[in-house]
Design a protein around this motif. Structure first.
Motif, mmCIF file in Angstrom:
data_model
loop_
_atom_site.group_PDB
_atom_site.id
_atom_site.type_symbol
_atom_site.label_atom_id
_atom_site.label_comp_id
_atom_site.label_asym_id
_atom_site.label_seq_id
_atom_site.Cartn_x
_atom_site.Cartn_y
_atom_site.Cartn_z
ATOM 1 N N ALA A 1 2.032 2.769 10.654
ATOM 2 C CA ALA A 1 1.228 3.679 11.462
ATOM 3 C C ALA A 1 0.098 4.314 10.655
ATOM 4 C CB ALA A 1 2.114 4.766 12.060
ATOM 5 N N ASP A 2 0.259 4.401 9.323
ATOM 6 C CA ASP A 2 -0.744 5.072 8.488
ATOM 7 C C ASP A 2 -1.610 4.078 7.698
ATOM 8 O OD1 ASP A 2 -1.807 7.589 7.707
ATOM 9 O OD2 ASP A 2 -0.892 7.335 5.717
ATOM 10 N N LEU A 3 -1.479 2.783 8.016
ATOM 11 C CA LEU A 3 -2.186 1.751 7.244
ATOM 12 C C LEU A 3 -3.706 1.917 7.289
ATOM 13 C CD1 LEU A 3 -0.474 -1.731 7.723
ATOM 14 C CD2 LEU A 3 -0.983 -0.538 5.597
ATOM 15 N N ILE A 4 -4.251 2.178 8.464
ATOM 16 C CA ILE A 4 -5.718 2.247 8.603
ATOM 17 C C ILE A 4 -6.283 3.389 7.768
ATOM 18 C CG2 ILE A 4 -7.597 2.681 10.231
ATOM 19 C CD1 ILE A 4 -5.986 1.118 12.309
ATOM 20 N N ASN A 5 -5.628 4.581 7.847
ATOM 21 C CA ASN A 5 -6.113 5.721 7.042
ATOM 22 C C ASN A 5 -6.065 5.403 5.553
ATOM 23 O OD1 ASN A 5 -6.650 7.331 9.248
ATOM 24 N ND2 ASN A 5 -4.581 8.228 9.285
ATOM 25 N N ARG A 6 -4.970 4.754 5.147
ATOM 26 C CA ARG A 6 -4.808 4.405 3.733
ATOM 27 C C ARG A 6 -5.893 3.428 3.276
ATOM 28 N NH1 ARG A 6 -3.775 5.534 -1.253
ATOM 29 N NH2 ARG A 6 -2.432 4.108 -2.404
ATOM 30 N N LEU B 1 0.812 -1.213 0.000
ATOM 31 C CA LEU B 1 0.000 0.000 0.000
ATOM 32 C C LEU B 1 0.851 1.270 0.000
ATOM 33 C CD1 LEU B 1 -2.792 -1.084 2.521
ATOM 34 C CD2 LEU B 1 -2.888 -1.035 0.031
ATOM 35 N N LYS B 2 2.182 1.069 -0.023
ATOM 36 C CA LYS B 2 3.119 2.193 -0.120
ATOM 37 C C LYS B 2 2.905 3.219 0.989
ATOM 38 C CE LYS B 2 3.588 1.538 -5.091
ATOM 39 N NZ LYS B 2 3.387 2.065 -6.438
ATOM 40 N N THR B 3 2.844 2.718 2.212
ATOM 41 C CA THR B 3 2.704 3.601 3.369
ATOM 42 C C THR B 3 3.302 2.909 4.582
ATOM 43 O OG1 THR B 3 1.155 4.944 4.661
ATOM 44 C CG2 THR B 3 0.430 2.729 4.071
ATOM 45 N N ALA C 1 -13.299 3.506 0.639
ATOM 46 C CA ALA C 1 -14.287 4.526 0.271
ATOM 47 C C ALA C 1 -14.342 4.685 -1.245
ATOM 48 C CB ALA C 1 -13.944 5.857 0.938
ATOM 49 N N THR C 2 -13.170 4.683 -1.879
ATOM 50 C CA THR C 2 -13.119 4.796 -3.344
ATOM 51 C C THR C 2 -13.786 3.591 -4.001
ATOM 52 O OG1 THR C 2 -11.042 6.027 -3.199
ATOM 53 C CG2 THR C 2 -11.576 5.012 -5.326
#
Length: 878
Positions: free
Chosen positions: A730-735, A725-727, A741-742
């Motif tokens: 710590a930022d996995l959930i937001n990503r 997911l290229k993140t 949503a998309t």
């Protein structure tokens, strides 16, 4: 004399006569896969009578909990209709294992009844087996009963057998004449009559023969005694009442039903039957659930569910529409707790489980009414007046819909039930149940092991102190046959004089390792204990040969044992933690302790939320970090229980037990292997939680190195997902939330496009309609639609067609989807569910639904065209 006083008087009398008082065994038979429930006092002594087990005593007395509501001994349908039949009852018994025989058993029974209970001698009658002259002589000459009050009966009434083969013998029943006012009034009324005048109190079984497969009877070298007396009916006689339900053990339950129903006992016979059913079944429900039976759709759980639902149904007949049985559990506990104090601890659990089952039954009745109405409509559409027996049985067996309610509703609709067809379906189900019944989960002991146990001394287990030991090979089995030697490549089973290998028991798997010999080596893959004092080592000869009588070095795999040890100690900590976090209602329902994982089943009524899940992990790890000492000691069972040790309910324990204590946190009876201190475990990680049965949860966990390996694997997986997911982690959930949503927005757009496409095809599909018998029928295939799109298109067609029948089919992923609809003006003649069900058979599928809308699936797309054409034929013929 109260029921409690009678129970104690019986035990006291036989204790004074040199009998050991043995507690009642569980209602779930241990070690007997042939029985659904414990149904007699002798069940827990069956192996003693068969010579498979030895006890430290030769005389015993018990008050045994019994249930007769399934299998060969099934009194369920009689309960409530008579004054003496019960699902749950207590059996008073005295037993002799090769000690005294008829000359001892008969005087004991007579003295207890006439001297202790003070029953009038002139009212007591005796039946004996027609050929048992020895019993006649004792009753007549020693006891002094007149010959005309000793009745000889045949094998059906007075000869008892444990099975088709095995121990058996004549029996003698002691009956009391309750007077002609209780009898049937027939001139032939006497001992053996089905009426209640001559009431059987006590059955004395004289086990003196062994019956072989040919039916030949051979005298046993040590004849034995097995007796049984019903506590409830004897209490009723002592209290001067002619119904068990009017004795002190039942009266509070009858009063409870009177209070909640606002009806009076003895006002109406129909209501009286319902009150007796509820009073009896409340006792069975309480004791069965307390002993670990869970309502389900098979085996013991199915019988419990039937008992509970039968009681609920009789409550409805008394006008009780809301759950009420759960309120009666406390009444049972209050009556029975002097004899069974464990009921107090289990009361909340039993109450909650009963309430859950009552609510489930209310839902069942609601669903059942919908299904019954559908069956009634289909029966009428076929022009028939009898509901098929297969449908009746399906509603009764699969959905638990009461038969009497079904019959009542059918009659209101001018229909009857096909009872012969129902009985055939019921018998087929019984045959399937008999074929599939696996019993208590125990397997029968292989005869080869029984033979070894009779010739070899008990295996000495030294595995608590050491993982290695010099041993002597006492027996070698190859394909269950004793041999004197085995060679390289042979798969064998070995018995040693002593062993460091732990034999599978108590949830802990058996040890593996190596047997080193002067001229060979055997790899041990498993160790079993088919009989408590016999360790059987399963393995394969890796090299050389092995001979009976040879000496060698037995070595347990240290890493495997160590991992098992950590998991077993962690299981004890987990058990105590579950009680602390969830409540005292938590009871162990099963476990598995292996080197690679641990599994623990326990009673609880809901899934664990994440807070409970993490709290359990936290507490277990706190105990681990506290490095509490793990101590084991041997003591008496009574002393262990007084100290607060937890015992597995229903397990068989000897007079001396092994206790495992972890600091001041946990104390359990256990024969397994354990760590020296809780800190040895290192780390505890819960990995899974779920349901395995109604009211039973299961957790799985890892410890020590296994837990660390799991965390490392999960960390690697998280790192891989982050890279995809290229993140960062710590930022996995937001990503992910943004991606989802998309995706949802794109799916909405696709559905809207499909709906527009479907609407544009309505006119095209209307043009394919045919008129049959004045009815407009559309039946055709459409492409590029899923089931949801198909339903939308059918709804649009229904709106446009106004009156008619629609069936649309599509193929997606090699599977057929069908949707049928019938407009409201036609549903009195055509049922969409019936229609689609019939058509689905052609494409190897099934389905159903409401009269106006239904759907189905199928596996054979090649025949979809044929299926769609079938609709026109159905409309033409109906």
């Amino acid at each position: 004399m109260t029921g409690h006083e009678l129970r104690q008087q019986f035990l006291d009398y036989f204790h004074k006569k040199g009998h050991t008082i043995v507690p009642s065994s569980s209602l779930i038979p241990q070690g007997d896969p042939t029985l659904l429930f414990t149904n007699a006092g002798m069940v827990q002594f069956k192996d003693v009578f068969l010579g498979k087990e030895k006890r430290s005593y030769t005389r015993a007395t018990t008050v045994q909990k019994c249930v007769r509501a399934g299998g060969k001994h099934n009194d369920l349908e009689n309960v409530g209709r008579t004054t003496r039949h019960h699902t749950f009852f207590e059996m008073l018994g005295n037993f002799s294992f090769g000690d005294y025989f008829k000359a001892g058993a008969i005087p004991y029974a007579w003295e207890f009844l006439t001297e202790v209970l003070k029953l009038p001698k002139e009212k007591l009658w005796v039946s004996i087996y027609r050929e048992d002259d020895e019993a006649f002589e004792i009753w007549h000459k020693t006891i002094g009963i007149p010959a005309d009050r000793i009745v000889r009966l045949g094998e059906k009434d007075n000869f008892w057998a444990m099975g088709d083969t095995g121990p058996c013998g004549p029996c003698s029943e002691i009956l009391i004449d309750q007077g002609p006012q209780i009898g049937c009034g027939k001139p032939t009324c006497g001992v053996g009559c089905d009426c209640d005048r001559y009431l059987e109190l006590w059955n004395l079984v004289f086990m003196q023969y062994n019956r072989d497969a040919s039916g030949t009877l051979t005298p046993l070298p040590r004849p034995s005694i097995d007796t049984g007396m019903g506590l409830e009916r004897t209490a009723a006689v002592l209290q001067g009442v002619f119904s068990n339900f009017e004795a002190d053990l039942f009266i509070p339950l009858i009063r409870f039903v009177e209070d909640i129903s606002e009806k009076s006992y003895h006002d109406n016979e129909k209501d009286d039957i319902s009150m007796r059913v509820i009073a009896d079944h409340l006792r069975a429900i309480t004791f069965l659930i307390s002993d670990g039976v869970i309502p389900s759709n098979e085996g013991r759980g199915y019988v419990l569910r039937r008992i509970l639902r039968r009681a609920a149904r009789h409550g409805k007949m008394l006008g009780l529409e809301k759950p009420f049985l759960y309120k009666g559990i406390q009444v049972v506990v209050d009556i029975m707790k002097p004899a069974y104090p464990e009921l107090v601890d289990r009361c909340d659990q039993v109450t909650q489980m009963t309430l859950n089952e009552e609510r489930r039954f209310s839902h069942t009745l609601h669903v059942g009414m919908e299904l019954l109405n559908k069956v009634i409509l289909e029966t009428r559409q076929r022009g028939e007046q009898v509901i098929p027996g297969e449908e009746v049985f399906k509603l009764y067996d699969t959905y638990g819909f009461p038969l009497d309610l079904m019959d009542e509703i059918a009659r209101e609709q001018g229909l009857t039930l096909d009872m012969p067809g129902y009985e055939r379906a019921m018998e087929e189900q019984r045959a399937r149940a008999r074929k599939s019944w696996k019993g208590s989960g125990e397997s029968k002991v292989d005869p080869s092991y029984l033979a070894l146990s009779k010739t070899l001394p008990p295996t000495e287990f030294v595995g608590y102190e050491t993982l290695e030991s010099d041993v002597e090979v006492l027996a070698i089995l190859k394909d269950k046959t004793p041999v004197d030697m085995a060679s390289e490549g042979d798969e064998i089973e070995l018995v040693f004089d002593k062993t460091p290998f732990y034999g599978e028991s108590g949830g802990q798997v058996g040890d593996k390792g190596i047997l080193r010999l002067p001229e060979g080596e055997v790899v041990i893959s498993d160790t079993q204990k088919p009989i408590p004092q016999l360790h059987v080592h399963k393995g394969k000869v890796k090299r050389g040969t092995i001979h009976k009588g040879q000496k060698g070095r037995a070595m347990v795999d240290p890493e495997s044992r160590q991992r098992t040890v950590l998991n077993h100690t962690a299981t004890h900590i987990l058990h105590a933690t579950l009680k602390q976090v969830l409540g005292d209602h938590v009871k162990q329902a099963g476990s598995l302790v292996a080197p690679d994982r641990l599994r623990f089943d326990f009673s609880h009524f809901s899934d664990l939320d994440y807070r409970e899940f993490y709290r359990i992990e936290e507490v277990v790890n706190q105990v681990i970090r506290a490095n509490m000492p793990v101590k084991t000691f041997i003591t008496s069972l009574d002393d262990a229980l007084r100290r607060g040790a937890v015992a597995m309910f229903g397990e068989k324990y000897g007079d001396q037990v092994r206790v495992v204590q972890i600091g001041d946190f946990s104390m359990e009876l256990c024969g397994g292997t354990h760590a020296r201190a809780s800190g040895d475990i290192g780390l505890f990680k819960l990995i899974n939680e779920g349901s395995v049965a109604a009211g039973i949860r299961r957790v799985e966990a890892l410890t020590g190195p296994g837990a660390l390996e799991y965390i490392q694997r999960e960390t690697d997986r998280l790192r891989s997902i982050s890279m995809l997911l290229k993140t960062g982690p710590a930022d996995l959930i937001n990503r992910l939330e943004k991606l989802l949503a998309t995706t949802r927005e794109q799916e909405r757009e696709i559905e809207q496009l499909k709906a527009r496409l479907a609407s544009s095809r309505v006119d095209e599909l209307l043009n394919t309609s045919r008129e049959i018998k004045g009815i407009r029928v559309i039946s055709t295939q459409v492409d590029n639609l899923d089931m949801k799109g198909l339903r939308t298109l059918v709804d649009n067609l229904k709106d446009r067609i106004k009156s008619g029948i629609i069936l649309l089919g599509t193929v997606e992923g090699g599977k057929v989807s069908l949707v049928a609809a019938v407009t409201k003006d036609l549903i009195n003649r055509y049922h969409a569910g019936t229609l689609v069900k019939e058509v689905a058979k052609i494409v190897d599928g099934s389905g159903g639904g409401r009269p106006d809308m239904a759907q189905a699936g199928g596996k054979n797309p090649e025949r979809l065209k044929e299926a769609l054409e079938r609709v026109f034929e159905i409309v033409e013929k109906t």
